[in-house]
Design a protein around this motif. Structure first.
Motif, PDB file in Angstrom:
ATOM      1  N   ARG A 182       0.853  -1.198   0.000  1.00 13.16           N
ATOM      2  CA  ARG A 182       0.000   0.000   0.000  1.00 13.16           C
ATOM      3  C   ARG A 182       0.882   1.239   0.000  1.00 13.16           C
ATOM      4  O   ARG A 182       1.944   1.246   0.621  1.00 13.16           O
ATOM      5  N   VAL A 183       0.402   2.279  -0.688  1.00 23.29           N
ATOM      6  CA  VAL A 183       1.120   3.552  -0.711  1.00 23.29           C
ATOM      7  C   VAL A 183       0.128   4.697  -0.642  1.00 23.29           C
ATOM      8  O   VAL A 183      -1.015   4.575  -1.064  1.00 23.29           O
ATOM      9  N   SER A 184       0.576   5.808  -0.086  1.00 22.69           N
ATOM     10  CA  SER A 184      -0.140   7.072  -0.207  1.00 22.69           C
ATOM     11  C   SER A 184       0.550   7.803  -1.342  1.00 22.69           C
ATOM     12  O   SER A 184       1.763   8.001  -1.314  1.00 22.69           O
ATOM     13  N   LEU A 185      -0.218   8.180  -2.333  1.00 19.15           N
ATOM     14  CA  LEU A 185       0.360   8.748  -3.546  1.00 19.15           C
ATOM     15  C   LEU A 185      -0.164  10.151  -3.747  1.00 19.15           C
ATOM     16  O   LEU A 185      -1.373  10.362  -3.807  1.00 19.15           O
ATOM     17  N   LEU A 186       0.731  11.114  -3.845  1.00 15.94           N
ATOM     18  CA  LEU A 186       0.358  12.494  -4.109  1.00 15.94           C
ATOM     19  C   LEU A 186       0.536  12.728  -5.600  1.00 15.94           C
ATOM     20  O   LEU A 186       1.641  12.934  -6.083  1.00 15.94           O
ATOM     21  N   THR A 187      -0.561  12.624  -6.343  1.00  8.07           N
ATOM     22  CA  THR A 187      -0.530  12.797  -7.792  1.00  8.07           C
ATOM     23  C   THR A 187      -1.892  13.226  -8.284  1.00  8.07           C
ATOM     24  O   THR A 187      -2.886  13.038  -7.603  1.00  8.07           O
ATOM     25  N   ASN A 188      -1.888  13.785  -9.453  1.00  6.38           N
ATOM     26  CA  ASN A 188      -3.152  14.092 -10.115  1.00  6.38           C
ATOM     27  C   ASN A 188      -3.229  13.350 -11.442  1.00  6.38           C
ATOM     28  O   ASN A 188      -4.056  13.630 -12.270  1.00  6.38           O
ATOM     29  N   ASN A 189      -2.336  12.382 -11.638  1.00  4.16           N
ATOM     30  CA  ASN A 189      -2.241  11.641 -12.883  1.00  4.16           C
ATOM     31  C   ASN A 189      -2.929  10.284 -12.745  1.00  4.16           C
ATOM     32  O   ASN A 189      -2.395   9.381 -12.097  1.00  4.16           O
ATOM     33  N   PRO A 190      -4.077  10.097 -13.382  1.00  6.62           N
ATOM     34  CA  PRO A 190      -4.799   8.832 -13.252  1.00  6.62           C
ATOM     35  C   PRO A 190      -4.045   7.649 -13.843  1.00  6.62           C
ATOM     36  O   PRO A 190      -4.227   6.517 -13.402  1.00  6.62           O
ATOM     37  N   ALA A 191      -3.153   7.876 -14.810  1.00  7.38           N
ATOM     38  CA  ALA A 191      -2.385   6.774 -15.403  1.00  7.38           C
ATOM     39  C   ALA A 191      -1.417   6.165 -14.385  1.00  7.38           C
ATOM     40  O   ALA A 191      -1.212   4.957 -14.358  1.00  7.38           O
ATOM     41  N   LYS A 192      -0.836   6.996 -13.532  1.00  2.94           N
ATOM     42  CA  LYS A 192       0.074   6.489 -12.500  1.00  2.94           C
ATOM     43  C   LYS A 192      -0.677   5.639 -11.490  1.00  2.94           C
ATOM     44  O   LYS A 192      -0.208   4.580 -11.088  1.00  2.94           O
ATOM     45  N   VAL A 193      -1.853   6.112 -11.095  1.00  2.00           N
ATOM     46  CA  VAL A 193      -2.670   5.363 -10.146  1.00  2.00           C
ATOM     47  C   VAL A 193      -3.064   4.017 -10.756  1.00  2.00           C
ATOM     48  O   VAL A 193      -2.939   2.966 -10.115  1.00  2.00           O
ATOM     49  N   ALA A 194      -3.510   4.026 -12.005  1.00  2.50           N
ATOM     50  CA  ALA A 194      -3.940   2.797 -12.681  1.00  2.50           C
ATOM     51  C   ALA A 194      -2.787   1.801 -12.808  1.00  2.50           C
ATOM     52  O   ALA A 194      -2.977   0.595 -12.605  1.00  2.50           O
ATOM     53  N   ALA A 195      -1.593   2.287 -13.138  1.00  2.00           N
ATOM     54  CA  ALA A 195      -0.446   1.393 -13.304  1.00  2.00           C
ATOM     55  C   ALA A 195      -0.077   0.712 -11.992  1.00  2.00           C
ATOM     56  O   ALA A 195       0.215  -0.490 -11.966  1.00  2.00           O
ATOM     57  N   LEU A 196      -0.109   1.470 -10.903  1.00  2.00           N
ATOM     58  CA  LEU A 196       0.214   0.871  -9.611  1.00  2.00           C
ATOM     59  C   LEU A 196      -0.855  -0.131  -9.180  1.00  2.00           C
ATOM     60  O   LEU A 196      -0.542  -1.214  -8.686  1.00  2.00           O
ATOM     61  N   LYS A 197      -2.127   0.221  -9.404  1.00  2.00           N
ATOM     62  CA  LYS A 197      -3.209  -0.705  -9.057  1.00  2.00           C
ATOM     63  C   LYS A 197      -3.121  -1.978  -9.893  1.00  2.00           C
ATOM     64  O   LYS A 197      -3.353  -3.081  -9.385  1.00  2.00           O
ATOM     65  N   ALA A 198      -2.772  -1.848 -11.164  1.00  9.15           N
ATOM     66  CA  ALA A 198      -2.641  -3.018 -12.041  1.00  9.15           C
ATOM     67  C   ALA A 198      -1.529  -3.948 -11.563  1.00  9.15           C
ATOM     68  O   ALA A 198      -1.572  -5.152 -11.791  1.00  9.15           O
ATOM     69  N   ALA A 199      -0.553  -3.380 -10.869  1.00  9.65           N
ATOM     70  CA  ALA A 199       0.546  -4.177 -10.322  1.00  9.65           C
ATOM     71  C   ALA A 199       0.222  -4.740  -8.941  1.00  9.65           C
ATOM     72  O   ALA A 199       1.067  -5.362  -8.309  1.00  9.65           O
ATOM     73  N   GLY A 200      -1.018  -4.508  -8.484  1.00 12.57           N
ATOM     74  CA  GLY A 200      -1.439  -5.061  -7.203  1.00 12.57           C
ATOM     75  C   GLY A 200      -1.151  -4.170  -6.011  1.00 12.57           C
ATOM     76  O   GLY A 200      -1.277  -4.611  -4.866  1.00 12.57           O
ATOM     77  N   ILE A 201      -0.769  -2.942  -6.246  1.00 11.83           N
ATOM     78  CA  ILE A 201      -0.495  -2.000  -5.158  1.00 11.83           C
ATOM     79  C   ILE A 201      -1.793  -1.277  -4.796  1.00 11.83           C
ATOM     80  O   ILE A 201      -2.506  -0.792  -5.657  1.00 11.83           O
ATOM     81  N   VAL A 202      -2.113  -1.215  -3.508  1.00  7.44           N
ATOM     82  CA  VAL A 202      -3.279  -0.472  -3.036  1.00  7.44           C
ATOM     83  C   VAL A 202      -2.860   0.988  -2.918  1.00  7.44           C
ATOM     84  O   VAL A 202      -1.882   1.311  -2.240  1.00  7.44           O
TER      85      VAL A 202
END
Length: 85
Positions: free
Chosen positions: A29-49
């Motif tokens: 799990r990570v807290s991510l400070l971003t406004n880029n939905p592609a970064k969020v999607a890539a991390l989620k696709a890798a199994g990261i919450v």
């Protein structure tokens, strides 16, 4: 260049590299400070919450406003101080 060479690695998105690093470190799990939905999607696709945070900009100026409008047109989530009213 052969498969897996420098040219291939240069095309690897940074979020994929980040996901691999988080997996190596066994972080789920990570807290991510971003406004880029592609970064969020890539991390989620890798199994990261991901706990997603939005970019907050306080009173953007003329140049910042144009930059933020361009980011918003490309799907980025933008939140300004005026959005709280």
């Amino acid at each position: 260049m052969s498969a897996g060479g420098l040219a291939d690695r240069a095309r690897t998105p940074p979020s994929s590299v980040a996901a691999r690093l988080l997996n190596v470190l066994q972080l789920e799990r990570v807290s991510l400070l971003t406004n880029n939905p592609a970064k969020v999607a890539a991390l989620k696709a890798a199994g990261i919450v991901v706990k997603r945070e939005k970019l907050i900009v306080d009173h953007p100026g003329e140049h910042t406003s144009r930059y933020l409008e361009a980011k918003e047109r490309h799907g980025h989530a933008i939140l300004t101080a005026g959005s709280f009213a």
